[in-house]
Write an enzyme that holds these catalytic residues in place. Structure first.
Site, short mmCIF file in Angstrom:
data_model
loop_
_atom_site.label_atom_id
_atom_site.label_comp_id
_atom_site.label_asym_id
_atom_site.label_seq_id
_atom_site.Cartn_x
_atom_site.Cartn_y
_atom_site.Cartn_z
CB VAL A 169 -1.29 -0.14 1.35
CG1 VAL A 169 -1.83 1.28 1.57
CG2 VAL A 169 -1.75 -1.40 0.77
CB CYS A 175 20.21 9.03 10.38
SG CYS A 175 19.87 10.17 10.29
CD GLU A 193 18.35 11.43 7.15
OE1 GLU A 193 19.10 11.56 6.70
OE2 GLU A 193 17.49 12.07 7.89
#
Length: 492
Positions: free
Chosen positions: A223, A296, A262
């Site tokens: 989806v 991150c 990102e």
């Protein structure tokens, strides 16, 4: 509505201006990673639900006045900010329950987005110069003026992760909306309420027209993948893993849609030989555990000069032995659990693989004193080979690898020995020397001697496989704009 005191278990999605459940009443469990208990459910959108969201966003962009009425857009977003401001304590409690972030992280995860980033993004859009003249030019016997115009790119799919969900939801939807785009926000499955609450407040507290923003939660990757293949979506703005970023690029290629990514990082903290070793190492060894290492930009490789290596390792060991962690609702704990069982198993597996190659000096296990929850001990590897797996792969857990080096040039080479290039830091008693080293590191952001780059006006993003494009600031805002050049006859 609330699964527990102070928590909003908003299970409805926002589609075409209505708060709705998924087709057929599909839901999935939302699990508290600190207790492993189900705290409520979220709507599990179907293909039909996503189709309706995409169609409404396309219609709102093509047929409504949203893209052409800047004053109205600003007014609506200020309404949303006021609603979020009033709701912030509920947002804080809900985030901790579904994400596992500690009370101390609330300032970064909730307050900073509402108080700093959101107003700044609104103001960037309000004051931006959408048109400017290049001046007159005479060519082919005609004197002309040229206007360079920036226009909203269209329908934006904003796909966000679970590690900083509320902040990243706003970091994507606010500049996109103020630019004149329409949006489908697809929050991470593990943190659905951090998105669905925004949808509820938009529906109940703002004048944002139907279809301008849709919030669709789903556990079904097929989806979510519709957003990356549907020709009606003009831009996919994604934060998450590098592997998923590659998939989005492949999926978007057929329609040549814009992608802003990102992605991951394996950032290096370089401590030069003239630095205060203890202070520098304490900072890195502590920060690698913030948010359970699920960030991150975290510096997960600590590069120490060989002449100061033993001293630095001793400080790192002492620091990480004493880091408090556990129940995220208890003040004083630096970090809580990892997000889910799958991530917990992945991190422990990477630690096991790393211990077969390098020295596991501390931690590396699920703590025995915490019977429930997806916790990992503060973990330290020493004498790490820069080419080994633990120094190359993004772990996304409270794991630090310490690597020795000889000379500034080798430190730079080790820092750049990565497929990633997101963040880093350099520490030295000589700031000019540190800045010179920082300029050689191939990364999108660098801190020198503790200098802070993280703010709403500073472009953020990575080199190489850490991503494409930028977030925040004018450059981040322009990711949501197309460029049109218009030639007109010069006045007689």
């Amino acid at each position: 509505m609330s699964a527990a005191a102070g928590i909003d278990a908003e299970q409805r999605m926002l589609i075409d201006g209505e708060l709705v459940g998924a087709t057929g009443g599909r839901v999935y469990d939302n699990v508290n990673p600190a207790t492993e208990e189900v705290i409520g459910v979220a709507a599990d959108a179907t293909v039909e639900d996503m189709e309706r969201a995409i169609a409404s966003a396309r219609r709102a962009f093509d047929e409504s006045a949203w893209a052409n009425d800047l004053d109205f857009r600003v007014s609506c977003l200020l309404q949303l900010r006021a609603a979020l401001d009033e709701y912030r304590e509920t947002l804080r409690a809900t985030l901790t329950a579904e994400n596992g972030s500690t009370n101390a992280m609330g300032a970064i995860q909730v307050d900073d987005p509402i108080d700093h980033f959101m107003p700044a993004h609104i103001e960037t859009g309000r004051t931006y110069q959408y048109e400017h003249s290049l001046g007159l030019i005479e060519r082919f016997g005609t004197k002309s003026d040229r206007i360079v115009r920036r226009e909203p790119i269209g329908v934006v799919a904003a796909i966000t992760p679970w590690n900083a969900p509320f902040y990243l939801n706003l970091a994507k939807i606010v500049p996109a909306l103020v630019s004149g785009c329409t949006v489908i926000l697809k929050p991470a499955p593990d943190t659905p309420w951090s998105g669905s609450i925004i949808g509820k407040l938009i529906a109940e507290k703002t004048d944002i027209p139907p279809g301008v923003i849709n919030v669709v939660t789903t556990l079904d990757n097929s989806v979510a993948e519709q957003l990356t293949t549907d020709a009606r979506v003009d831009c996919v703005h994604f934060t998450g893993s590098t592997g998923t970023g590659r998939l989005i690029m492949r999926n978007g290629a057929e329609t040549l849609k814009k992608v802003c990514l990102e992605l991951g990082g394996k950032s290096a903290a370089i401590v030069l030989d003239d630095a205060d070793i203890a202070a520098a190492v304490i900072g890195v060894a502590t920060s690698v555990c913030i948010n359970a290492g699920q960030g991150c930009t975290i510096n997960t490789r600590l590069l120490l000069p060989r002449s100061k290596y033993d001293e630095g390792v001793a400080v790192a060991l002492e620091t990480m032995r004493n880091i408090p962690y556990g129940d995220p609702t208890v003040d004083g704990n630096l970090y809580g659990p990892l997000i889910n069982k799958r991530q917990h198993e992945r991190v422990l597996s990477l630690i096991e693989a790393g211990s077969a190659q390098d020295t596991l000096a501390l931690g590396g296990h699920a703590p025995e004193h915490l019977a429930k929850g997806y916790y990992v001990e503060p973990t330290l590897f020493t004498d790490v080979d820069p080419d080994h797996r633990i120094a190359q792969e993004e772990v996304f857990g409270p794991v630090l690898s310490v690597i020795p080096y000889d000379g500034d040039a080798e430190a730079v080479d080790i820092a750049n020995n990565s497929i990633f290039g997101l963040n880093g830091s350099v520490v030295s008693a000589d700031q000019d020397r540190a800045l010179g080293v920082a300029r050689q590191v191939r990364a999108g952001t660098i801190s020198v001697n503790g200098g802070n780059w993280f703010a709403a006006d500073a472009p953020f993003g990575g080199y190489r496989q850490s991503g494409l494009g930028r977030e925040h600031g004018v450059l981040g805002f322009e990711e949501f704009l197309e460029i049109k050049t218009i030639g007109i006859p010069a006045p007689a």
